[in-house]
Motif scaffolding. Structure first.
Motif, PDB file in Angstrom:
ATOM      1  N   ARG A  70      15.084  -0.487  -4.670  1.00  0.00           N
ATOM      2  CA  ARG A  70      13.891  -0.832  -5.454  1.00  0.00           C
ATOM      3  C   ARG A  70      14.249  -1.000  -6.931  1.00  0.00           C
ATOM      4  O   ARG A  70      14.832  -0.112  -7.531  1.00  0.00           O
ATOM      5  CB  ARG A  70      12.853   0.276  -5.278  1.00  0.00           C
ATOM      6  N   VAL A 102       5.768 -13.186 -13.529  1.00  0.00           N
ATOM      7  CA  VAL A 102       5.437 -14.031 -12.383  1.00  0.00           C
ATOM      8  C   VAL A 102       6.674 -14.815 -11.953  1.00  0.00           C
ATOM      9  O   VAL A 102       7.004 -14.895 -10.764  1.00  0.00           O
ATOM     10  CB  VAL A 102       4.282 -14.995 -12.734  1.00  0.00           C
ATOM     11  N   TYR A 129      11.470  -8.768  -1.153  1.00  0.00           N
ATOM     12  CA  TYR A 129      10.067  -8.430  -1.398  1.00  0.00           C
ATOM     13  C   TYR A 129       9.869  -8.249  -2.889  1.00  0.00           C
ATOM     14  O   TYR A 129      10.739  -7.690  -3.580  1.00  0.00           O
ATOM     15  CB  TYR A 129       9.671  -7.149  -0.666  1.00  0.00           C
ATOM     16  N   ALA A 130       8.752  -8.717  -3.386  1.00  0.00           N
ATOM     17  CA  ALA A 130       8.466  -8.534  -4.805  1.00  0.00           C
ATOM     18  C   ALA A 130       6.965  -8.404  -4.991  1.00  0.00           C
ATOM     19  O   ALA A 130       6.186  -9.074  -4.310  1.00  0.00           O
ATOM     20  CB  ALA A 130       8.979  -9.731  -5.605  1.00  0.00           C
ATOM     21  N   VAL A 131       6.594  -7.506  -5.873  1.00  0.00           N
ATOM     22  CA  VAL A 131       5.179  -7.380  -6.224  1.00  0.00           C
ATOM     23  C   VAL A 131       5.073  -7.443  -7.728  1.00  0.00           C
ATOM     24  O   VAL A 131       5.816  -6.766  -8.440  1.00  0.00           O
ATOM     25  CB  VAL A 131       4.584  -6.048  -5.731  1.00  0.00           C
ATOM     26  N   GLN A 132       4.149  -8.253  -8.191  1.00  0.00           N
ATOM     27  CA  GLN A 132       3.979  -8.391  -9.631  1.00  0.00           C
ATOM     28  C   GLN A 132       2.598  -7.883 -10.021  1.00  0.00           C
ATOM     29  O   GLN A 132       1.606  -8.187  -9.362  1.00  0.00           O
ATOM     30  CB  GLN A 132       4.170  -9.860 -10.019  1.00  0.00           C
ATOM     31  N   THR A 133       2.550  -7.069 -11.053  1.00  0.00           N
ATOM     32  CA  THR A 133       1.274  -6.519 -11.540  1.00  0.00           C
ATOM     33  C   THR A 133       1.253  -6.634 -13.061  1.00  0.00           C
ATOM     34  O   THR A 133       2.253  -6.982 -13.675  1.00  0.00           O
ATOM     35  CB  THR A 133       1.124  -5.040 -11.146  1.00  0.00           C
ATOM     36  N   GLN A 134       0.106  -6.317 -13.665  1.00  0.00           N
ATOM     37  CA  GLN A 134       0.031  -6.432 -15.118  1.00  0.00           C
ATOM     38  C   GLN A 134      -1.080  -5.603 -15.723  1.00  0.00           C
ATOM     39  O   GLN A 134      -1.996  -5.189 -15.035  1.00  0.00           O
ATOM     40  CB  GLN A 134      -0.212  -7.882 -15.527  1.00  0.00           C
ATOM     41  N   VAL A 135      -0.962  -5.396 -17.018  1.00  0.00           N
ATOM     42  CA  VAL A 135      -2.038  -4.817 -17.817  1.00  0.00           C
ATOM     43  C   VAL A 135      -2.167  -5.710 -19.030  1.00  0.00           C
ATOM     44  O   VAL A 135      -1.171  -6.069 -19.642  1.00  0.00           O
ATOM     45  CB  VAL A 135      -1.685  -3.397 -18.284  1.00  0.00           C
ATOM     46  N   GLN A 164       9.637  -3.758   2.453  1.00  0.00           N
ATOM     47  CA  GLN A 164       8.263  -3.988   2.053  1.00  0.00           C
ATOM     48  C   GLN A 164       7.873  -2.999   0.968  1.00  0.00           C
ATOM     49  O   GLN A 164       8.246  -1.822   1.024  1.00  0.00           O
ATOM     50  CB  GLN A 164       7.355  -3.828   3.269  1.00  0.00           C
ATOM     51  N   ILE A 165       7.103  -3.462   0.021  1.00  0.00           N
ATOM     52  CA  ILE A 165       6.752  -2.608  -1.112  1.00  0.00           C
ATOM     53  C   ILE A 165       5.377  -2.010  -0.878  1.00  0.00           C
ATOM     54  O   ILE A 165       4.400  -2.734  -0.702  1.00  0.00           O
ATOM     55  CB  ILE A 165       6.785  -3.424  -2.404  1.00  0.00           C
ATOM     56  N   LEU A 166       5.318  -0.697  -0.847  1.00  0.00           N
ATOM     57  CA  LEU A 166       4.034  -0.044  -0.637  1.00  0.00           C
ATOM     58  C   LEU A 166       3.394   0.195  -2.000  1.00  0.00           C
ATOM     59  O   LEU A 166       2.626  -0.603  -2.478  1.00  0.00           O
ATOM     60  CB  LEU A 166       4.240   1.241   0.162  1.00  0.00           C
ATOM     61  N   TYR A 167       3.766   1.275  -2.637  1.00  0.00           N
ATOM     62  CA  TYR A 167       3.205   1.536  -3.958  1.00  0.00           C
ATOM     63  C   TYR A 167       3.706   0.466  -4.923  1.00  0.00           C
ATOM     64  O   TYR A 167       4.909   0.339  -5.137  1.00  0.00           O
ATOM     65  CB  TYR A 167       3.608   2.937  -4.430  1.00  0.00           C
ATOM     66  N   PRO A 168       2.818  -0.310  -5.495  1.00  0.00           N
ATOM     67  CA  PRO A 168       3.243  -1.530  -6.191  1.00  0.00           C
ATOM     68  C   PRO A 168       3.485  -1.386  -7.693  1.00  0.00           C
ATOM     69  O   PRO A 168       3.976  -2.313  -8.319  1.00  0.00           O
ATOM     70  CB  PRO A 168       2.059  -2.473  -5.955  1.00  0.00           C
ATOM     71  N   GLU A 169       3.069  -0.258  -8.258  1.00  0.00           N
ATOM     72  CA  GLU A 169       3.178  -0.139  -9.706  1.00  0.00           C
ATOM     73  C   GLU A 169       4.582   0.324 -10.067  1.00  0.00           C
ATOM     74  O   GLU A 169       5.244   1.026  -9.303  1.00  0.00           O
ATOM     75  CB  GLU A 169       2.173   0.905 -10.238  1.00  0.00           C
TER      76      GLU A 169
END
Ligand SMILES: Cc1ncc(C[n+]2csc(CCOP(=O)(O)OP(=O)(O)O)c2C)c(N)n1
Ligand SMILES: Cc1ncc(C[n+]2csc(CCOP(=O)(O)OP(=O)(O)O)c2C)c(N)n1
Ligand code: SF4
Ligand code: SF4
Ligand code: SF4
Ligand code: SF4
Lengths: 368, 178, 90, 263, 263, 368, 90, 178
Positions: free
Chosen positions: B2, B20, B33-39, B59-64
């Motif tokens: 990770r 992104v 696998y990739a997860v993108q988040t933002q503030v 697979q990504i569970l907790y995404p932050e």
């Protein structure tokens, strides 16, 4: 793909061909994607003057036989309350996406929350029932949007996708199937009255405008013909009981959830982002006995799921609100319910949940 | 394994777009696998902006991001808020025209905004320069992947400009990080 | 009186370069701490307002100040010794 | 081509309007115009909001959508945009249209959606028992203006013109022929047609304003209307027109860009 | 009498508007006008809705009410009617005022409540990232009009005139002096004064419409405005005025009956 | 005197000097009476363009220091939802009268109901809390309206009088006291920040417009200065917890109820009209052991009252809805809860309640 | 053709007495089952529409029918023998 | 003793006002307890209208009429819906111009609408005539009380008209009920 885009794509796949909306953070991308796509599929995108007009337009469109939806967030959702009741009493299939943000009021426009869960059930005046779906992945933004359309057709009631900024703005890879199962509008049989139903078929067929049914649709209490009948106690009582009953009585069939660790004493009940966190701690600590219920449909609330955990000593309900669905859990079980509110925009962290787990574990006592 | 990459800067610098693009490179072109988040603040500009990508083989569970291993920082407030708390084995890459603190962990100062201005007359591609630099110096995604992802994500007509910036970034990233 | 651009407020839009009838602002070149290129003065002594405001006891132009969307343009009192530099150009 | 009597929903008659209420007259004129147009009943949708006037949709034989208070035009926008082949006619009252529904009114006019909007302006809220509306004349009595209305009033036709509708006219329930013709012209004109009908509500308006008899009210409407051409001429001549009169006739007929045209 | 700088809320500066955003300019002109009027800060209330433009109220030193989207005028009506002694100024955007807030707009104009309404019309929804508004020119691009806007647009000044406001004008952020004077005239005129300012949003509007630089946008505004007197003259002469231009100047100044006057 | 008139009179006695409203059956008489009376007491009556404008206007008026209220029914209430949240987050004292009628939607405009009880608590997006009073006599329409104003001042939150067509249109004789206890606006102390609070004083003083506080009021999440601070998790979390806590933590002090027959096994919990019916059967059958809780304040729900009935085997909750407050009872007690919905416009008759009593009695068994 | 007032629909507003150019309606005096005083005919043979509609193949006036808010006024076919009574007055 | 009086007729006949006046007479002028309630359609006219008064010497708890002892009926549908089910010892007073059924219990037909028309040229005071008749023949409130209550309740300028109607009602009520 972004969650909101996945939602719009799901809608298109389900056959949505009318979108009436009004921009609001953090749901706007749904509308923007629809603006781009609708002309390509021969559908209609219209940006209305406000959210009241948005929901009005989709109800109007739905009566022409078109699948229609809108998307909004807290403040716009509040404005839709009156016409949600109208859709309910007229039994108009519509889908409403709420990408939740921090409330009350304008609150935290760009932050995530789940503060509108009770509102989607009880926010309009009078009694009726609705269906609400809660995705926890971008994949589910797609799949549950398709499902929302199908349920709307099946039950002829407003169906909500109650997402949140976290999932709506999250980007992850999704698999888009070549085709999806789609439920289409069930036309009213000729010779039947527009609101003619019986105990076995509480959902009447749909008298699409222009198909010769010559139906009168009204938000007043109406009889089987659809005509106003506003002072007859029985007409009203029967109508309301049917509106509530057609959904509530089917709640265990409508139910959509995963469960894990059914022999656990400590059970997490989650929907939306926290589902991921519970799965993370279960993955990180495979030895802990953790029970988990992930609801993909929170309303109608499938209370029987609680019985799947015969050893449960506590249900922990992490929510990004002050404890809304937790109330529903408490109503249905004598087992202790721990509300685990998280406010301010962040989803629950693994630490948050582990602390709660440890705390409850200590209270329960005994070995692992 | 990770990876958690955190981007931070002023609103308007393209902080979210950077994440992104990185996420897209990982997920679509490197098949991870990739997860993108933002503030981000409600304001389009001026406010602080933060975005993040988690990249994993599973697979990504907790995404932050909870404890990033890589930081891309483009403002002093962004550094103070996020970069300053970087763990010891993290890697911090920052725009040296805009961040004046010195990270204690492994780090790479990049004159991204200045270079952008020199290269294109505009500061708008500074984020792409940073992207190039971080990819080259961390290897978090392949350079081919990031190149394709950049092309996917930028407005039509600006492809050349952005590739130029990305390449400049690669070069700046090549320089040994400290 | 003297015109200043408050660097902590200026966002570099360059509107002042458009509106000043004496063209005393020009696009800058230096990047500041915030990554902003603040305009520079170009013959600020040509500004009537700087020079004559006190004399006439009222604002003479002020287009730049009224236009600056970031409230970055202000008049401040000058140091005494600058009194000598008054030059008016048309 | 259905005869005019087929346009009524026979099994719901008699309607609920009070003795002498103008709404029934406007309904007649509208259905006469629809019939004159040669429209098919099954290609036509009537939409309305909430109010006595808005009940009119339910007495037509066509598909009809009796919506929420003020929202008729927003619903109608959905109907028409989703299915431009329909003839869409909206019934509304002055309260429904211009109080709570004012925003949808100006936006429907702006979008210039191809439909016909018929407002029965009785200068009061009839359904709820006679409260003042944005169209209650200054000085008139109602249950919420017990000392005479103080607020300035709307000129709905002028508002529709400013907002962008392609066809705008005003008549009264006394002018049944002109009204019928005007509705028909509206139906023929592409874009949004707004036809305002000054109409009598003897029960709520008349009762409070010494016009209790339907005859008194309709005579009042007749006597206070002035042809718009005449009004404009008098104005040009600098004459003062008493502000209790209202202009009737065609305010505008034009061909701005239109939405929701039949394909 | 407070100096103009005292009218700014110093501890909140710099504001959140983007580089080159016209909202800051309109704020300057308004506070200059308030200061020129000799108003007291504590007798003044700024009210606004939601949007970038609506944030302006929070940068004034006076009591200010940053309300919900579209509702500023309804809140302001409560403030002013409850306490007519206040000077009430409303900041709003084209979306806030004319999309969701259209009904309160026309009703505030109708009631002709004694307050000053300043609309920063940037032809787009800025705060939410650039969706089309009812004022987005036909053909212009935005995130919800990816193929160019198709809907007809509002002329807000004309709408305010038709709805009944006593004072209506339009200027641009280029016309800072005229704008300041016009706001002041509005403040002096009893009844509702509506001052529309065409304003630049380089971030959302400019970016999509090849006017990315603030300078480009303000030059666009300058170049597309035409004095209303000139426009009327040209129209009278039968000349065609390109529909991308907009009239600036004073649309109306009159003395219809007013609500909420200082006692 | 009619219930609605008594309500208006109560408001005037409590010092209400601004009424902004929009007509709707069956609440219109409140507005009509205000239209008549306000000019006489130097107050302002304004009929707004809709209910959104109505609630907006009273919030605006309240900030000038004036006590303000509006009155509506179902559809109008739904339209107020967004600004109810605004009043909550800005902590604006306002009073909202809802004379309930049959919903959902336009439903039964002239018939009585209690279908908006959950809505008044949860109808706006996001979390906050409110206070809701429920009169069962015309006298209480007067008294509880006065109390509503006092609570609004004390807690700085929206306060609802949740009446219904039955009581609103009922006429009975009432005693109007010469004077009533009135709580007035508590002005913010000079030197304090507008939203400065501490644990002991969760309700800040009121910075009335024009009094030199130079306050900025916003529906965004704000800090103690009142300035927007929308991405700070703690600011938001603290604010929401305080908005909820200031009311909920005081729920047993706010509570206003009567109880009777505390040793009974069968306990009726009522509010509004059904209270009268329970009292009627208690009067008619003095020998029956009937417990009774009459809530004059339903929100915040004073769950401790349930503990006053140690022998309770069943709580019967007759409501003119599908069971809304009954949910709250169920959440707080392991004792059986029987929902007794009555829909269509009629209040519960003595027979309705006796039948329920007999049914439960039979199930419990044992002598009387 | 013959004009009739449908008593089950008429609510007695008397608008027909105002609008008919031939004044063939006048206020009635008899209370019907619903407590309504339905107008009476006064020389209905003067109505051009009744008499000439068939002849011209179209509606000639119809003001009363269009105006009647209660859809109570209708033309029905006449019995044959009434043919003789045609009288037209102006 | 609890009295339950039910009024019924068409909307617009003043059915609710009648009950209000009777309630006021009882509560204010006879100093008893009285509760007045009603059911009415959304339409101002045409629909059926029902109102009721409960009069008692003690406080009134359950406020609805469940089993009226007195009916005042002014339309045939009103009779069919309510009057037809009157208990045997009830008293039904009805407008004989508008109700064509014949009650089996004690009853009194009153030509109220006709009388109103004759007396005043308008039918609008028929309800006041009925009130006079029911008070005289049932004695449910005092005549003085009903007179005062009528005067309180009618629009200024119509007092004489209404008193005339009330007196006519008293006279019609005097006739023996059957
Ligand atoms: C949201 C909402 N607010 C208020 C009402 C109550 N209401 C019903 S009809 C009406 C006024 C109707 O007036 P208008 O449109 O002029 O029609 P009219 O009855 O006079 O024909 C009102 C206020 C409602 N049904 N819904
Ligand atoms: C009820 C509601 N709907 C939508 C929004 C989202 N929203 C916030 S600002 C805005 C548009 C603002 O546009 P405009 O008034 O033109 O102001 P600008 O930002 O362009 O200055 C929208 C749609 C909201 N806050 N509330
Ligand atoms: S106008 Fe103001 S913000 Fe813009 S460049 Fe000039 S000084 Fe800076
Ligand atoms: S109340 Fe007025 S508008 Fe309504 S039906 Fe009666 S007369 Fe017509
Ligand atoms: S987005 Fe546009 S309107 Fe908003 S602050 Fe930026 S430039 Fe101004
Ligand atoms: S117009 Fe119609 S309802 Fe009126 S009196 Fe004549 S026939 Fe009867």
């Amino acid at each position: 793909m972004q969650g909101n885009i996945a939602c719009a794509e799901g809608a298109l796949a389900a056959g949505c061909r009318f979108f009436g909306g009004y921009p609001i953070t953090p749901s706007t991308e749904v509308a923007e994607h629809m603006a781009k796509m609708m002309p390509k599929v021969g559908g209609v995108f219209i940006q209305m003057e406000d959210e009241i007009a948005s929901i009005s337009s989709i109800i109007g469109a739905s009566w022409t036989g078109v699948k229609a939806m809108t998307a909004t967030s807290g403040p716009g959702f509040s404005l839709m309350m009156e016409n949600i009741g109208y859709a309910a009493i007229t039994e108009t299939p519509i889908v409403i996406i709420n990408v939740q943000r921090g409330g009350p009021s304008t609150g935290q426009p760009t932050m995530s929350a789940q503060g509108d869960m009770m509102q989607c059930r009880f926010g309009s005046h009078g009694d009726f029932s609705i269906i609400a779906l809660t995705p926890s992945t971008v994949q589910e933004m797609y799949e549950l949007t398709v499902k929302a359309f199908n349920l709307a057709e099946e039950f002829r009631c407003p169906v909500f996708l109650m997402s949140d900024e976290t999932i709506g703005h999250m980007r992850e890879r999704i698999e888009i199937p070549d085709s999806v199962d789609v439920v289409n509008r069930k036309e009213l049989e000729k010779g039947k009255l527009p609101y003619e139903t019986d105990a076995d078929n509480p959902v009447p067929g749909f008298p699409t405008f222009g198909h010769g049914h010559r139906v009168h649709v009204t938000g007043l209490t109406h009889d089987a013909r659809g005509y106003p009948d506003t002072t007859n106690h029985k007409t009203h009582s029967d109508l309301v009981r049917r509106l509530v009953g057609k959904v509530e009585s089917k709640r265990h069939e409508i139910a959509d959830y995963d469960i894990a660790g059914t022999d656990a004493e400590i059970v997490f009940l989650t929907y939306g982002p926290a589902t991921r966190t519970v799965r993370q701690i279960m993955k990180d600590s495979p030895d802990l006995k953790i029970g988990h219920i992930n609801l993909r449909i929170v309303w109608p609330f499938p209370e029987n799921v609680l019985k799947e955990f015969p050893n449960a000593k506590v249900f922990i309900v992490p929510e990004m609100n002050m404890g809304q669905i937790g109330r529903e859990v408490a109503r249905h079980t004598p087992v202790k319910v721990v509300y685990l509110p998280k406010l301010g925009g962040d989803m629950h962290t693994p630490q948050d949940l582990m602390e709660a787990y440890d705390r409850e574990k200590a209270l329960i006592g005994g070995g692992n | 394994m990770r990876h958690e990459v955190l981007f931070s800067g002023f609103g308007g610098q393209g902080i979210i777009l950077s994440a992104v693009i990185l996420g897209r490179a990982a997920a679509i072109y490197d098949r991870k696998y990739a997860v993108q988040t933002q503030v981000y603040g409600p304001e389009a500009r001026g406010g602080a902006s933060m975005s993040a990508v988690v990249i994993d083989d599973e697979q990504i569970l907790y995404p932050e991001v909870s404890n990033p291993d890589t930081y891309v920082i483009m403002s002093q407030p962004g550094y103070d808020k996020y970069g300053a708390g970087a763990r010891d084995d993290a890697f911090v890459i920052y725009d040296k025209d805009l961040v004046f603190s010195k990270p204690s962990c492994r780090n790479l100062p990049v004159p991204a905004t200045q270079t952008a201005k020199e290269l294109t007359g505009r500061t708008i591609v500074a984020n792409i320069i940073m992207l190039g630099a971080v990819v080259r110096s961390s290897g978090i995604v392949s350079e081919e992947a990031i190149r394709k992802a950049v092309l996917d994500s930028v407005p039509k007509g600006t492809e050349d400009l952005n590739l130029k910036a990305l390449n400049a970034g690669f070069e700046l990233g090549a320089k040994d990080s400290q | 009186m003297k015109l200043i651009i408050d660097e902590s407020r200026c966002k570099g839009c360059n509107l002042c370069t458009l509106v000043c009838p004496y063209k005393i602002f020009r696009e800058g070149s230096r990047l500041n701490e915030k990554g902003i290129v603040v305009p520079e003065f170009n013959g600020p002594e040509r500004c009537t307002n700087c020079r004559l405001q006190k004399l006439y006891g009222r604002r003479l132009c002020g287009m730049c100040q009224l236009t600056c969307p970031d409230q970055a343009i202000k008049w401040v009192e000058e140091e005494r010794f600058e009194d000598m530099k008054v030059v008016i150009e048309y | 081509m259905p005869s005019v009597s087929e346009w009524y929903r026979a099994d719901r008659m008699p309607h609920i309007f009070c003795t002498g209420c103008g709404n029934g007259t406007v309904l007649n004129c509208t259905l006469q115009a629809a019939s004159d147009m040669g429209w098919e009943i099954d290609d036509t949708v009537f939409v309305s909001g909430i109010g006595c006037s808005s009940r009119a949709s339910g007495y037509t034989a066509a598909d009809s959508l009796h919506t929420t208070h003020g929202r008729a035009l927003a619903f109608a926008t959905g109907v028409k945009m989703a299915h431009p082949e329909f003839n869409v006619v909206v019934f509304t009252g002055d309260g429904d249209l211009s109080a709570i529904g004012g925003n949808h009114f100006i936006h429907a006019c702006r979008r210039n959606i191809d439909m016909t909007v018929i407002c029965m302006n009785n200068m009061i809220y009839g359904m709820t028992g006679g409260q003042g509306s944005p169209c209650t004349p200054r000085g008139a009595f109602s249950t919420t203006t017990p000392y005479g209305a103080q607020e300035p009033t709307f000129d709905l036709a002028e508002l529709a013109v400013a907002a962008g509708a392609n066809y705008v006219s005003r008549w009264t329930t006394y002018h049944v022929k002109q009204l019928t013709d005007s509705i028909k012209t509206g139906m023929e004109t592409p874009g949004l047609s707004f036809i305002e009908t000054m109409s009598q509500c003897p029960t709520s308006y008349g009762r409070k304003n010494k016009l209790r008899q339907p005859l008194d009210m309709i005579e009042y409407l007749r006597d206070h209307s002035i042809l718009i051409s005449k009004k404009r001429r008098l104005e040009a001549e600098g004459k003062v027109i008493p502000d209790t009169t209202f202009a009737v006739g065609e305010f505008v007929r034009r061909s701005r860009p239109v939405m929701g045209l039949k394909r």
